[in-house]
Design a protein around this motif. Structure first.
Motif, PDB file in Angstrom:
ATOM      1  N   THR A  32       0.846  -1.193   0.000  1.00  0.00           N
ATOM      2  CA  THR A  32       0.000   0.000   0.000  1.00  0.00           C
ATOM      3  C   THR A  32       0.879   1.240   0.000  1.00  0.00           C
ATOM      4  N   ARG A  33       0.687   2.080  -1.018  1.00  0.00           N
ATOM      5  CA  ARG A  33       1.425   3.348  -1.070  1.00  0.00           C
ATOM      6  C   ARG A  33       0.503   4.466  -0.597  1.00  0.00           C
ATOM      7  N   GLN A  34       0.920   5.149   0.460  1.00  0.00           N
ATOM      8  CA  GLN A  34       0.092   6.214   1.013  1.00  0.00           C
ATOM      9  C   GLN A  34       0.087   7.416   0.079  1.00  0.00           C
ATOM     10  N   GLY A  35      -0.987   8.191   0.108  1.00  0.00           N
ATOM     11  CA  GLY A  35      -1.077   9.392  -0.727  1.00  0.00           C
ATOM     12  C   GLY A  35      -0.447  10.579  -0.034  1.00  0.00           C
ATOM     13  N   SER A  36       0.064  11.543  -0.828  1.00  0.00           N
ATOM     14  CA  SER A  36       0.678  12.736  -0.233  1.00  0.00           C
ATOM     15  C   SER A  36      -0.377  13.800   0.016  1.00  0.00           C
ATOM     16  N   ASP A  37       0.004  14.833   0.757  1.00  0.00           N
ATOM     17  CA  ASP A  37      -0.889  15.966   1.008  1.00  0.00           C
ATOM     18  C   ASP A  37      -0.603  17.125   0.059  1.00  0.00           C
ATOM     19  N   ASN A  38       0.201  16.861  -0.976  1.00  0.00           N
ATOM     20  CA  ASN A  38       0.626  17.937  -1.879  1.00  0.00           C
ATOM     21  C   ASN A  38      -0.519  18.382  -2.792  1.00  0.00           C
ATOM     22  N   THR A  39      -0.888  19.657  -2.690  1.00  0.00           N
ATOM     23  CA  THR A  39      -1.965  20.200  -3.530  1.00  0.00           C
ATOM     24  C   THR A  39      -1.450  21.274  -4.477  1.00  0.00           C
ATOM     25  N   ASN A  40      -0.130  21.352  -4.642  1.00  0.00           N
ATOM     26  CA  ASN A  40       0.419  22.437  -5.463  1.00  0.00           C
ATOM     27  C   ASN A  40       0.231  22.182  -6.947  1.00  0.00           C
ATOM     28  N   ALA A  87      -2.419  13.807  -7.405  1.00  0.00           N
ATOM     29  CA  ALA A  87      -3.425  14.770  -6.940  1.00  0.00           C
ATOM     30  C   ALA A  87      -4.532  14.857  -7.987  1.00  0.00           C
ATOM     31  N   LYS A  88      -5.718  15.193  -7.518  1.00  0.00           N
ATOM     32  CA  LYS A  88      -6.853  15.258  -8.448  1.00  0.00           C
ATOM     33  C   LYS A  88      -7.261  16.717  -8.654  1.00  0.00           C
ATOM     34  N   VAL A  89      -7.587  17.032  -9.904  1.00  0.00           N
ATOM     35  CA  VAL A  89      -7.968  18.410 -10.225  1.00  0.00           C
ATOM     36  C   VAL A  89      -9.407  18.425 -10.724  1.00  0.00           C
ATOM     37  N   ASN A  90     -10.189  19.306 -10.136  1.00  0.00           N
ATOM     38  CA  ASN A  90     -11.556  19.485 -10.617  1.00  0.00           C
ATOM     39  C   ASN A  90     -11.706  20.932 -11.084  1.00  0.00           C
ATOM     40  N   ILE A  91     -12.207  21.094 -12.290  1.00  0.00           N
ATOM     41  CA  ILE A  91     -12.392  22.441 -12.841  1.00  0.00           C
ATOM     42  C   ILE A  91     -13.881  22.690 -12.962  1.00  0.00           C
ATOM     43  N   ALA A  92     -14.361  23.691 -12.227  1.00  0.00           N
ATOM     44  CA  ALA A  92     -15.801  23.955 -12.199  1.00  0.00           C
ATOM     45  C   ALA A  92     -16.084  25.350 -12.730  1.00  0.00           C
ATOM     46  N   ILE A 114     -14.248  30.675 -12.582  1.00  0.00           N
ATOM     47  CA  ILE A 114     -13.845  29.282 -12.756  1.00  0.00           C
ATOM     48  C   ILE A 114     -13.055  28.872 -11.519  1.00  0.00           C
ATOM     49  N   LEU A 115     -13.480  27.805 -10.884  1.00  0.00           N
ATOM     50  CA  LEU A 115     -12.799  27.330  -9.682  1.00  0.00           C
ATOM     51  C   LEU A 115     -12.051  26.049 -10.008  1.00  0.00           C
ATOM     52  N   ILE A 116     -10.789  26.030  -9.648  1.00  0.00           N
ATOM     53  CA  ILE A 116      -9.958  24.849  -9.878  1.00  0.00           C
ATOM     54  C   ILE A 116      -9.605  24.287  -8.507  1.00  0.00           C
ATOM     55  N   THR A 117     -10.120  23.126  -8.200  1.00  0.00           N
ATOM     56  CA  THR A 117      -9.886  22.538  -6.888  1.00  0.00           C
ATOM     57  C   THR A 117      -8.914  21.374  -7.022  1.00  0.00           C
ATOM     58  N   VAL A 118      -7.823  21.472  -6.273  1.00  0.00           N
ATOM     59  CA  VAL A 118      -6.832  20.399  -6.273  1.00  0.00           C
ATOM     60  C   VAL A 118      -6.995  19.616  -4.975  1.00  0.00           C
ATOM     61  N   THR A 119      -7.236  18.324  -5.091  1.00  0.00           N
ATOM     62  CA  THR A 119      -7.351  17.461  -3.920  1.00  0.00           C
ATOM     63  C   THR A 119      -6.119  16.565  -3.878  1.00  0.00           C
ATOM     64  N   SER A 120      -5.458  16.537  -2.730  1.00  0.00           N
ATOM     65  CA  SER A 120      -4.223  15.760  -2.620  1.00  0.00           C
ATOM     66  C   SER A 120      -4.506  14.270  -2.761  1.00  0.00           C
ATOM     67  N   ASN A 135      -6.559  14.280   2.087  1.00  0.00           N
ATOM     68  CA  ASN A 135      -6.627  15.037   3.342  1.00  0.00           C
ATOM     69  C   ASN A 135      -6.613  16.543   3.153  1.00  0.00           C
ATOM     70  N   SER A 136      -6.150  17.017   2.000  1.00  0.00           N
ATOM     71  CA  SER A 136      -6.105  18.473   1.850  1.00  0.00           C
ATOM     72  C   SER A 136      -6.523  18.898   0.449  1.00  0.00           C
ATOM     73  N   THR A 137      -7.032  20.114   0.378  1.00  0.00           N
ATOM     74  CA  THR A 137      -7.461  20.667  -0.904  1.00  0.00           C
ATOM     75  C   THR A 137      -6.971  22.104  -1.012  1.00  0.00           C
ATOM     76  N   LYS A 138      -6.830  22.575  -2.237  1.00  0.00           N
ATOM     77  CA  LYS A 138      -6.476  23.969  -2.485  1.00  0.00           C
ATOM     78  C   LYS A 138      -7.340  24.442  -3.645  1.00  0.00           C
ATOM     79  N   GLU A 139      -7.828  25.687  -3.523  1.00  0.00           N
ATOM     80  CA  GLU A 139      -8.725  26.174  -4.564  1.00  0.00           C
ATOM     81  C   GLU A 139      -8.129  27.402  -5.244  1.00  0.00           C
ATOM     82  N   TYR A 140      -8.039  27.357  -6.566  1.00  0.00           N
ATOM     83  CA  TYR A 140      -7.600  28.490  -7.375  1.00  0.00           C
ATOM     84  C   TYR A 140      -8.828  29.064  -8.079  1.00  0.00           C
TER      85      TYR A 140
END
Ligand code: ZN
Length: 430
Positions: free
Chosen positions: A134-142, A186-191, A203-209, A213-218
Motif C-alpha cells: 500500500t502506497r500512502q497518498g501525499s498531502d501535496n496540492t500544489n 493529486a486530483k484536479v476538478n475544474i468547475a 472558474i474554480l480549480i480545486t486540487v485534492t491531494s 486530506n487536503s485541498t487547495k482552490e484556485y
C-alpha cells in the motif's frame, strides 16, 4: 468549458530505480495466512525432493525486510510504504530445490493497493507468495502551472497566488484550462460554466491531494466584454501630432521565456508595445505571441535568424524577412508591419522594403550589456524625450523589470505610449 484539458505532470516518479524511490522505512506486520499453491506432480521419474513444492527462505523488499516476520509457510503479506516510494525491489531468497522464480506486479507503485505475486517453482510444482503493497497518498496540492490555453493568465502563475484575472475578447465563448499538478496523483476538478457569458465568469480549480486530506482552490475570473464594450475600450490611436508627449517602447530579439511576464506588465499599465520578432524563436513561445496579438501589441520584423541583413542580397533579405512574416502569421494571424534590421545593419538610403518601413530607435539603454534594472532605467530616463522610440530586449528579465519602472515614470510625466506604427503616423512618416 467546452474542452477541459487536465495535464498531470509526472515529476520524479517514472525513471527512479527501486533504491532511490524510498526515503523511509515503514513495514506493517505480517497479515493473514492464506493457502499457498502447493501442486503435486506425479512424474514417476522425479526424485522425492522434486515432488515437494519449493519454498522461499525469505523475501526482502527495499523498504524494509519482511523477515523475521517472514515464514516460508505464510503466503500472504501486507506492507505500507511512504508516498514518495514509487518503486520497490523484491528480492526472494531461493529454496535449494527451486529452479525458477517469477515476480508479477507493477514496476511503478500506484497510490493505494499494489499486488505482487512471487512464484517459486522447480519445474514440477510451485508455491505462490502474495504481497500487498500500500502506497500512502501525499498531502501535496500544489499546481506547477495554470493557464488558459491561447490567452495566458494575468499575472503570471505562482503557486502561492490563488486568484487570477484573464481578459478575453468579446467573441471568446469558451476557454481551455490547463492545470498541472506537482504530485501526479493529486486530483484536479475544474468547475465553471461550459460557455462564457458576458461580464465576469468564475472558474474554480480545486486540487485534492492524493491522500484526500487536503485541498487547495484556485479562482480565475474570466472577463468577457460585449462587442460594444470592447470597441469602447480600444480607443482609436492618435494619427496626428496633437501636441501631446508620445513615446514608443519596443522589444527586440524575442520572444523569450520573459515575454509573458512582460505582457503582464504591459497589461497592468494598459500600454501597447512593439515586438521586433526573431522568426526562428517564434515556435518556442507561440502562446505568448498569440497573447500579444490578442492584446493589441504590434509586431515588427527582426529577421529570421538575427543575421546581418546588410551582407545579404535583396533577394536573400526578402526571403529571410518573409520567413518570419509567414511564421508569425501562421501562429497568431498577424504580420510584422515594420522592419528593424538586427544591429541596425542596413543601407540607410532604403527606408521602405517590401512595403514595410525600416525603423531604428532613438533611446538605447544598452540593456543587453548592463543587464541591471536600475542602470537601464537611468539610461532610458536620461535619454528619453517626446516621440522617442525606446529599444529594449525581452530576452532579459532585468529589461522587463526596467520596462515596468520606466512605463510608470513616463506615464507620471504625461507620456502617452503608442506603437511604432502609430508613432510613424504621429511623425508624419506614414
Ligand atoms: Zn536584435
Amino acid at each position: 468549458m467546452h474542452k477541459r484539458l487536465l495535464s498531470l505532470l509526472l515529476i520524479f516518479c517514472l525513471l527512479l530505480t527501486a533504491f532511490t524511490g524510498c526515503k523511509d522505512k515503514s513495514v506493517q506486520t505480517m497479515a493473514d495466512v492464506s493457502s499457498g499453491h502447493h501442486s503435486t506432480n506425479s512424474d514417476p521419474l522425479s526424485g522425492l525432493g522434486d515432488q515437494l513444492a519449493p519454498l522461499l527462505k525469505n523475501i526482502n523488499i527495499d523498504v524494509g525486510e519482511l523477515s523475521p516476520a517472514f515464514s516460508s509457510t505464510v503466503f500472504s503479506y501486507s506492507v505500507t510504504v511512504p508516498n514518495d516510494c514509487t518503486a520497490i525491489n523484491i528480492t526472494p531468497d531461493y529454496d535449494k530445490n527451486s529452479a525458477s522464480i517469477d515476480i508479477e506486479g507493477p514496476t511503478e507503485l500506484e497510490v493505494g493497493q499494489n499486488e505482487y505475486d512471487i512464484i517459486v517453482g522447480n519445474g514440477k510444482s510451485s508455491s505462490k507468495y502474495h504481497l500487498n503493497v500500500t502506497r500512502q497518498g501525499s498531502d501535496n496540492t500544489n499546481l506547477t502551472s495554470l493557464s488558459i490555453k491561447g490567452f495566458g493568465i494575468s499575472p503570471s502563475f505562482s503557486v502561492d497566488t490563488l486568484e487570477y484575472i484573464s481578459n478575453v475578447k468579446s467573441d471568446t465563448e469558451a476557454v481551455d484550462i490547463i492545470a498541472e499538478t506537482e504530485d501526479i496523483n493529486a486530483k484536479v476538478n475544474i468547475a465553471g460554466s461550459d460557455k462564457l457569458s458576458y461580464g465576469d465568469n468564475t472558474i474554480l480549480i480545486t486540487v485534492t491531494s492524493a491522500s484526500g486530506n487536503s485541498t487547495k482552490e484556485y479562482k480565475i475570473t474570466v472577463k468577457r466584454p460585449t462587442a460594444e464594450q470592447e470597441a469602447a475600450q480600444s480607443t482609436a490611436p492618435p494619427v496626428v501630432d496633437d501636441g501631446q508627449k508620445y513615446v514608443a517602447i519596443t522589444f527586440d530579439d524575442g520572444p523569450s521565456k520573459y515575454t509573458n511576464k512582460l505582457l503582464d506588465i504591459l497589461d497592468k499599465h494598459s500600454v501597447k508595445a512593439t515586438f521586433y520578432i526573431v522568426g526562428e524563436r517564434i515556435s518556442y513561445y507561440p502562446e505568448y505571441l498569440k497573447r500579444a496579438a490578442d492584446s493589441g501589441h504590434a509586431f515588427g520584423n527582426h529577421s529570421w535568424d538575427h543575421s546581418n541583413l546588410s551582407k545579404l542580397s535583396d533577394e536573400q533579405k526578402r526571403a529571410n524577412l518573409q520567413q518570419t512574416s509567414d511564421k508569425l502569421f501562421e501562429v497568431c494571424g498577424k504580420r510584422p508591419t515594420t522592419i528593424r534590421p538586427p544591429g541596425g545593419n542596413w543601407d540607410r538610403s532604403v527606408k521602405v522594403f517590401d512595403g514595410c518601413n525600416v525603423v531604428y530607435w532613438s533611446v538605447d539603454p544598452e540593456d543587453w550589456k548592463y543587464r541591471n534594472t536600475e542602470t537601464v532605467v537611468n539610461n532610458i530616463m536620461s535619454q528619453v524625450g517626446n516621440k522617442s522610440i525606446i529599444l529594449l530586449h525581452d530576452l532579459y528579465e532585468t529589461s522587463v523589470d526596467a520596462a515596468d519602472i520606466v512605463i510608470g515614470k513616463l506615464k507620471e510625466q504625461g507620456y502617452t505610449f503608442v506603437t511604432v506604427d502609430e508613432m510613424l503616423k504621429i511623425k508624419g512618416i506614414t
